[in-house]
Design a protein around this motif. Structure first.
Motif, PDB file in Angstrom:
ATOM      1  N   THR A 186       0.818  -1.218   0.000  1.00  0.00           N
ATOM      2  CA  THR A 186       0.000   0.000   0.000  1.00  0.00           C
ATOM      3  C   THR A 186       0.850   1.266   0.000  1.00  0.00           C
ATOM      4  OG1 THR A 186      -0.131   0.049   2.421  1.00  0.00           O
ATOM      5  CG2 THR A 186      -1.878  -1.131   1.253  1.00  0.00           C
ATOM      6  N   VAL A 187       2.172   1.109   0.164  1.00  0.00           N
ATOM      7  CA  VAL A 187       3.046   2.288   0.141  1.00  0.00           C
ATOM      8  C   VAL A 187       3.717   2.367  -1.227  1.00  0.00           C
ATOM      9  CG1 VAL A 187       3.412   2.307   2.612  1.00  0.00           C
ATOM     10  CG2 VAL A 187       4.943   0.987   1.156  1.00  0.00           C
ATOM     11  N   PRO A 188       4.098   3.569  -1.676  1.00  0.00           N
ATOM     12  CA  PRO A 188       4.746   3.684  -2.989  1.00  0.00           C
ATOM     13  C   PRO A 188       6.032   2.871  -3.028  1.00  0.00           C
ATOM     14  CG  PRO A 188       4.100   5.840  -2.156  1.00  0.00           C
ATOM     15  CD  PRO A 188       3.877   4.870  -1.045  1.00  0.00           C
ATOM     16  N   LEU A 189       6.259   2.235  -4.173  1.00  0.00           N
ATOM     17  CA  LEU A 189       7.458   1.416  -4.322  1.00  0.00           C
ATOM     18  C   LEU A 189       8.690   2.311  -4.377  1.00  0.00           C
ATOM     19  CD1 LEU A 189       6.797  -1.425  -6.910  1.00  0.00           C
ATOM     20  CD2 LEU A 189       7.176  -1.606  -4.457  1.00  0.00           C
ATOM     21  N   PRO A 190       9.733   1.990  -3.603  1.00  0.00           N
ATOM     22  CA  PRO A 190      10.977   2.757  -3.737  1.00  0.00           C
ATOM     23  C   PRO A 190      11.662   2.430  -5.066  1.00  0.00           C
ATOM     24  CG  PRO A 190      11.232   0.966  -2.153  1.00  0.00           C
ATOM     25  CD  PRO A 190       9.814   0.939  -2.594  1.00  0.00           C
ATOM     26  N   HIS A 191      12.796   3.048  -5.278  1.00  0.00           N
ATOM     27  CA  HIS A 191      13.527   2.823  -6.533  1.00  0.00           C
ATOM     28  C   HIS A 191      14.848   2.127  -6.260  1.00  0.00           C
ATOM     29  CE1 HIS A 191      10.675   5.308  -8.643  1.00  0.00           C
ATOM     30  NE2 HIS A 191      10.806   6.236  -7.718  1.00  0.00           N
ATOM     31  N   GLY A 192      15.369   1.486  -7.276  1.00  0.00           N
ATOM     32  CA  GLY A 192      16.716   0.935  -7.236  1.00  0.00           C
ATOM     33  C   GLY A 192      16.884  -0.152  -6.202  1.00  0.00           C
ATOM     34  N   ALA A 193      18.007  -0.056  -5.458  1.00  0.00           N
ATOM     35  CA  ALA A 193      18.339  -1.089  -4.476  1.00  0.00           C
ATOM     36  C   ALA A 193      17.289  -1.149  -3.369  1.00  0.00           C
ATOM     37  CB  ALA A 193      19.723  -0.815  -3.884  1.00  0.00           C
ATOM     38  N   SER A 194      16.694  -0.013  -3.046  1.00  0.00           N
ATOM     39  CA  SER A 194      15.650  -0.004  -2.007  1.00  0.00           C
ATOM     40  C   SER A 194      14.461  -0.841  -2.436  1.00  0.00           C
ATOM     41  CB  SER A 194      15.196   1.433  -1.725  1.00  0.00           C
ATOM     42  OG  SER A 194      16.274   2.205  -1.272  1.00  0.00           O
ATOM     43  N   ALA A 195      14.164  -0.806  -3.727  1.00  0.00           N
ATOM     44  CA  ALA A 195      13.035  -1.610  -4.219  1.00  0.00           C
ATOM     45  C   ALA A 195      13.336  -3.094  -4.064  1.00  0.00           C
ATOM     46  CB  ALA A 195      12.768  -1.289  -5.689  1.00  0.00           C
ATOM     47  N   VAL A 196      14.583  -3.466  -4.319  1.00  0.00           N
ATOM     48  CA  VAL A 196      14.956  -4.878  -4.196  1.00  0.00           C
ATOM     49  C   VAL A 196      14.870  -5.316  -2.736  1.00  0.00           C
ATOM     50  CG1 VAL A 196      16.824  -6.524  -4.511  1.00  0.00           C
ATOM     51  CG2 VAL A 196      16.410  -4.791  -6.243  1.00  0.00           C
ATOM     52  N   ARG A 197      15.317  -4.458  -1.823  1.00  0.00           N
ATOM     53  CA  ARG A 197      15.224  -4.794  -0.387  1.00  0.00           C
ATOM     54  C   ARG A 197      13.761  -4.887   0.027  1.00  0.00           C
ATOM     55  NH1 ARG A 197      19.627  -1.456   0.386  1.00  0.00           N
ATOM     56  NH2 ARG A 197      18.299   0.348   0.773  1.00  0.00           N
ATOM     57  N   HIS A 198      12.963  -3.935  -0.458  1.00  0.00           N
ATOM     58  CA  HIS A 198      11.527  -3.949  -0.142  1.00  0.00           C
ATOM     59  C   HIS A 198      10.905  -5.257  -0.605  1.00  0.00           C
ATOM     60  CE1 HIS A 198       7.251  -3.045  -0.868  1.00  0.00           C
ATOM     61  NE2 HIS A 198       7.359  -2.203   0.137  1.00  0.00           N
ATOM     62  N   ALA A 199      11.263  -5.660  -1.827  1.00  0.00           N
ATOM     63  CA  ALA A 199      10.691  -6.896  -2.380  1.00  0.00           C
ATOM     64  C   ALA A 199      11.152  -8.110  -1.590  1.00  0.00           C
ATOM     65  CB  ALA A 199      11.101  -7.040  -3.846  1.00  0.00           C
ATOM     66  N   ALA A 200      12.406  -8.102  -1.154  1.00  0.00           N
ATOM     67  CA  ALA A 200      12.924  -9.253  -0.415  1.00  0.00           C
ATOM     68  C   ALA A 200      12.145  -9.464   0.882  1.00  0.00           C
ATOM     69  CB  ALA A 200      14.413  -9.069  -0.119  1.00  0.00           C
ATOM     70  N   TRP A 201      11.951  -8.373   1.620  1.00  0.00           N
ATOM     71  CA  TRP A 201      11.233  -8.498   2.896  1.00  0.00           C
ATOM     72  C   TRP A 201       9.751  -8.817   2.684  1.00  0.00           C
ATOM     73  CZ3 TRP A 201      13.522  -9.711   7.081  1.00  0.00           C
ATOM     74  CH2 TRP A 201      14.828  -9.271   7.332  1.00  0.00           C
ATOM     75  N   ILE A 220       2.455 -10.452  -9.558  1.00  0.00           N
ATOM     76  CA  ILE A 220       1.673  -9.690 -10.543  1.00  0.00           C
ATOM     77  C   ILE A 220       1.765  -8.196 -10.254  1.00  0.00           C
ATOM     78  CG2 ILE A 220      -0.652  -9.276 -11.437  1.00  0.00           C
ATOM     79  CD1 ILE A 220      -1.254 -12.225 -10.814  1.00  0.00           C
ATOM     80  N   PHE A 221       1.730  -7.837  -8.977  1.00  0.00           N
ATOM     81  CA  PHE A 221       1.806  -6.426  -8.593  1.00  0.00           C
ATOM     82  C   PHE A 221       3.108  -5.805  -9.073  1.00  0.00           C
ATOM     83  CE2 PHE A 221       0.679  -2.807  -6.065  1.00  0.00           C
ATOM     84  CZ  PHE A 221       1.862  -2.317  -5.542  1.00  0.00           C
ATOM     85  N   TYR A 222       4.213  -6.470  -8.816  1.00  0.00           N
ATOM     86  CA  TYR A 222       5.506  -5.935  -9.246  1.00  0.00           C
ATOM     87  C   TYR A 222       5.591  -5.898 -10.771  1.00  0.00           C
ATOM     88  CZ  TYR A 222       7.406  -6.134  -4.512  1.00  0.00           C
ATOM     89  OH  TYR A 222       7.643  -5.929  -3.169  1.00  0.00           O
ATOM     90  N   ALA A 223       5.039  -6.925 -11.406  1.00  0.00           N
ATOM     91  CA  ALA A 223       5.077  -6.956 -12.868  1.00  0.00           C
ATOM     92  C   ALA A 223       4.311  -5.766 -13.452  1.00  0.00           C
ATOM     93  CB  ALA A 223       4.493  -8.271 -13.378  1.00  0.00           C
ATOM     94  N   LEU A 224       3.151  -5.463 -12.870  1.00  0.00           N
ATOM     95  CA  LEU A 224       2.354  -4.349 -13.385  1.00  0.00           C
ATOM     96  C   LEU A 224       3.024  -3.005 -13.120  1.00  0.00           C
ATOM     97  CD1 LEU A 224      -1.224  -5.528 -12.364  1.00  0.00           C
ATOM     98  CD2 LEU A 224      -0.268  -5.406 -14.664  1.00  0.00           C
ATOM     99  N   ARG A 225       3.737  -2.899 -11.994  1.00  0.00           N
ATOM    100  CA  ARG A 225       4.349  -1.611 -11.665  1.00  0.00           C
ATOM    101  C   ARG A 225       5.675  -1.380 -12.404  1.00  0.00           C
ATOM    102  NH1 ARG A 225       1.995   1.034  -6.995  1.00  0.00           N
ATOM    103  NH2 ARG A 225      -0.176   0.719  -7.537  1.00  0.00           N
ATOM    104  N   LEU A 226       6.384  -2.444 -12.690  1.00  0.00           N
ATOM    105  CA  LEU A 226       7.754  -2.297 -13.197  1.00  0.00           C
ATOM    106  C   LEU A 226       7.961  -2.865 -14.594  1.00  0.00           C
ATOM    107  CD1 LEU A 226       9.593  -3.345  -9.892  1.00  0.00           C
ATOM    108  CD2 LEU A 226       9.285  -1.029 -10.764  1.00  0.00           C
TER     109      LEU A 226
END
Lengths: 439, 242
Positions: free
Chosen positions: A167-182, A206-212
């Motif tokens: 529900t929070v905006p996806l960060p960018h770059g390495a932060s996005a990868v950390r967000h996805a991992a957790w 699906i969510f990540y696919a649609l956003r990225l």
């Protein structure tokens, strides 16, 4: 003394009324929690859904072994049972094991509602968020699930945590990868508690696919990070099930590798087949006598779903044979019309305003996939026990959000009345489903 | 160096001090919890007498709680097998196969152990004669320990039924291993207290004897029993409460 200006007076009145609302919400929440703890002690032994299966699974983990995949509930992932086994070892031997397992279920359910409130308090008016979360905690399906042994609430807690992060905006770059991992860790743990969590993993992907999808490298890295934990946890679990049972992946996920006794017992349940009419009918019994043996309810999927959502549709919690139980069931079902209608209105409003409610995209995606999976499940297993609202507990966040949006949409003139009515419905549900009333 | 710089340095050092204090407190709390957990987890195993007392404490009220007290041999002996939702399948199978219902069966696979454990739980759920919120009144008469085997004798009084003797045979696999119940023997069981004997020690042989009495009563006074003479009604009357 100088008289106060009207606006200052009005502000003080408003603050006072606000405090009263908070006191009311806190009071209802406290009563709900206390009665839930009481239910864990008062509910008769082994009356919980699949209590035998859950108990034996917990015992297997208590002994340091994995459950037999061919037993009644041995196909379930082991997270809830592992936590239950740890708790069992810690408790003194005199303490009731079933009470402890029920309290564990309650803690998970309360945690899911708390997490939901954290999300909604940032998006809606905090008082409205608190009210709808208390109402959700006092919905009959949640009352029953948090009073019983089971892995549904543990899965719901972890699914809620997963969806909260979407529900929070996806960060960018390495932060996005950390967000996805957790987030992947939470989704993996949800699937490690119950197979419903697999839908959370699918929603995540699906969510990540649609956003990225416009950034293929970022998408690949994000999906790879999100899938580490699920692959590790579930790979081990399902590999063990397939090796031990000899079934296919689909068979072990659905539980059809369970004992022949279990399959034979399920085969005796009505209705035995599904038609389109079963998905479009809503008999009056769903409101007036919400018990699965009532005319038309074993066939009607929406009707039985409503009866298990807003009442004790399967009759395992209240004494269904007694008259006051049928009156109480009807009271619950009729009282449940208001929150159900408000949630539907909120859902419709969210669809019409995607820009304003874009934060709900992830939870809504999960809710849609869960609904499709549920329909498929009821077709594949055309038995009345497959239509149970507790299977949809993972949708706590999207459902409560819809309720909150519906309340938010009301004009200020009506909102106070709706808040009061919702709290009254919550109190009514808690009172009727308190086990102390039936002893 | 400006005064502001030194002020910032001092403020940073103070914050470290605060964090250190908080960290020490956290470590102390963690140490206490670890000691507590280790103590709880590594407590002494209950004696044979205590195991029997725990058995009666958990029986009927908390059937899952009895499982750690019972050995695999116990489950092989009680003769109750998994029924899942088909609650009367045990009796039906016995009638169909004409075997002695509830005969002890060796447990050779994990599946058979699961079925035995389910059977043990299912019959505790379904036996309605004793309220589930009242302890079974049992008095320990004697405890004899001989190496890794023990025998505990109790007298069970379930008024208004006549009392009976219930003897527990326990064993352990080593000095540090927990005592487990291998077998339960009963004496002074008659038609007047067979129901109580079954509640205090569910097993297939007693169940068969109990059902035979029910069927005889039903034949003698039609309509007075929850059972039809054909025995196709539900196995046991519903448990009190929901």
């Amino acid at each position: 003394m100088r008289p106060k200006s009207p606006s200052q007076h009005e502000r003080q009145m408003s603050a006072g009324v606000g405090r009263l609302w908070w006191i009311a919400v806190s009071g209802v929440a406290l009563v709900a929690l206390v009665t839930r703890v009481s239910n864990a002690f008062l509910l008769p032994p082994l009356i919980d859904y699949d209590a035998f299966g859950h108990g034996v699974n917990a015992f297997a983990l208590y002994q340091g072994q994995l459950p037999d995949p061919r037993s009644w509930a041995g196909f379930h992932p082991p997270l809830y049972y592992a936590v239950a086994a740890c708790l069992w070892h810690l408790l003194p031997p005199e303490f009731s094991v079933q009470t402890a397992l029920r309290l564990l279920s309650l803690a998970a359910g309360a945690g899911a509602v708390w997490w939901t409130n954290r999300v909604l308090a940032r998006r809606l008016e905090p008082l409205d968020a608190a009210i709808v979360c208390v109402v959700a905690f006092c919905t009959p399906v949640v009352i029953i699930a948090t009073s019983m042994i089971g892995n549904e609430t543990t899965c719901a807690l972890l699914v809620t945590g997963t969806l909260a992060r979407l529900t929070v905006p996806l960060p960018h770059g390495a932060s996005a990868v950390r967000h996805a991992a957790w987030t992947g860790v939470l989704a993996g743990l949800a699937a490690f508690a119950k197979a419903t969590g697999l839908i959370a993993i699918a929603s995540l992907a699906i969510f990540y696919a649609l956003r990225l999808w416009r950034q293929p490298r970022q998408l690949f890295a994000t999906l790879a990070a999100a899938s580490i934990a699920p692959l590790l946890l579930l790979g081990l679990h399902y590999a063990h099930l397939i090796a031990a049972s000899g079934g296919s992946l689909g068979a072990v996920i659905s539980g059809s590798v369970a004992s022949a006794d279990n399959r034979e017992a399920m085969a005796e349940q009505p209705p035995g087949f599904r038609t389109l009419a079963h998905y479009l009918s809503f008999p009056s019994a769903a409101l007036l006598m919400p018990y699965y043996k009532a005319p038309g309810l074993t066939e009607s999927v929406p009707g039985l779903l409503y009866a298990t959502l807003q009442a004790d549709g399967l009759g395992d919690f209240m004494p269904a044979s007694r008259d006051r139980a049928s009156h109480s069931g009807a009271t619950l079902a009729i009282a449940g019309i208001l929150p159900s209608a408000l949630a539907l209105a909120g859902f419709a409003r969210a669809i019409r305003r995607p820009a304003r409610y874009g934060w709900l995209a992830g939870p809504s995606l999960f809710a849609g996939l869960l609904a499709m999976a549920f329909v498929y499940y009821t077709v594949a297993l055309p038995r009345y026990s497959a239509v149970k609202a507790s299977y949809l507990l993972g949708a706590l966040l999207p459902a409560t959000s819809a309720l909150g949006i519906g309340l938010e949409a009301a004009s200020p003139r009506w909102r106070g009345l709706l808040r009061l009515l919702l709290l009254l419905v919550a109190v009514c549900d808690v009172w009727i489903l308190w086990q102390g009333r039936w002893r | 160096m400006s005064a502001g710089h030194w002020k910032r340095q001092i403020h940073a050092i103070r914050r470290i001090g605060v964090r250190s204090t908080s960290t020490r407190k956290v470590r102390t709390v963690l140490r206490v919890w670890i000691v507590l957990l280790v103590t709880l987890c590594c407590g002494a195993n209950p004696s044979p007498r205590r195991v029997v007392e725990l058995y009666f404490l958990h029986l009927v009220q908390d059937p899952i709680g009895t499982l750690p007290l019972l050995s695999q041999e116990f489950h092989a002996r009680h003769g109750l097998r998994a029924l899942t939702l088909v609650r009367y399948k045990f009796v039906r199978d016995a009638r169909e196969t004409k075997d002695s219902p509830g005969a002890p069966q060796p447990i050779e696979t994990p599946g058979e152990l699961s079925r035995a454990i389910y059977g043990w739980l299912v019959y505790q759920y379904h036996e309605p004669a004793w309220p589930y919120d009242i302890h079974i009144p049992a008095e320990v008469l004697e405890e004899r320990v001989d190496g890794d085997r023990a025998v505990v004798t109790t007298r069970v009084r379930m008024a208004p039924m006549p009392p009976f003797l219930q003897r527990f045979v326990l064993s352990r696999s080593g000095v540090d291993a927990p005592w487990l119940i291998d077998e339960i023997e009963q004496e002074e069981v008659s038609d007047q207290n067979v129901r109580g004997a079954f509640i205090a020690a569910p097993n297939g042989a007693l169940l068969a004897r109990y059902l035979a009495i029910i069927v005889r009563q039903a034949k003698g006074a039609p309509g007075s029993s929850p059972w039809s003479a054909a025995g196709d009604s539900k196995l046991l009357t519903p448990r009190r409460g929901p």
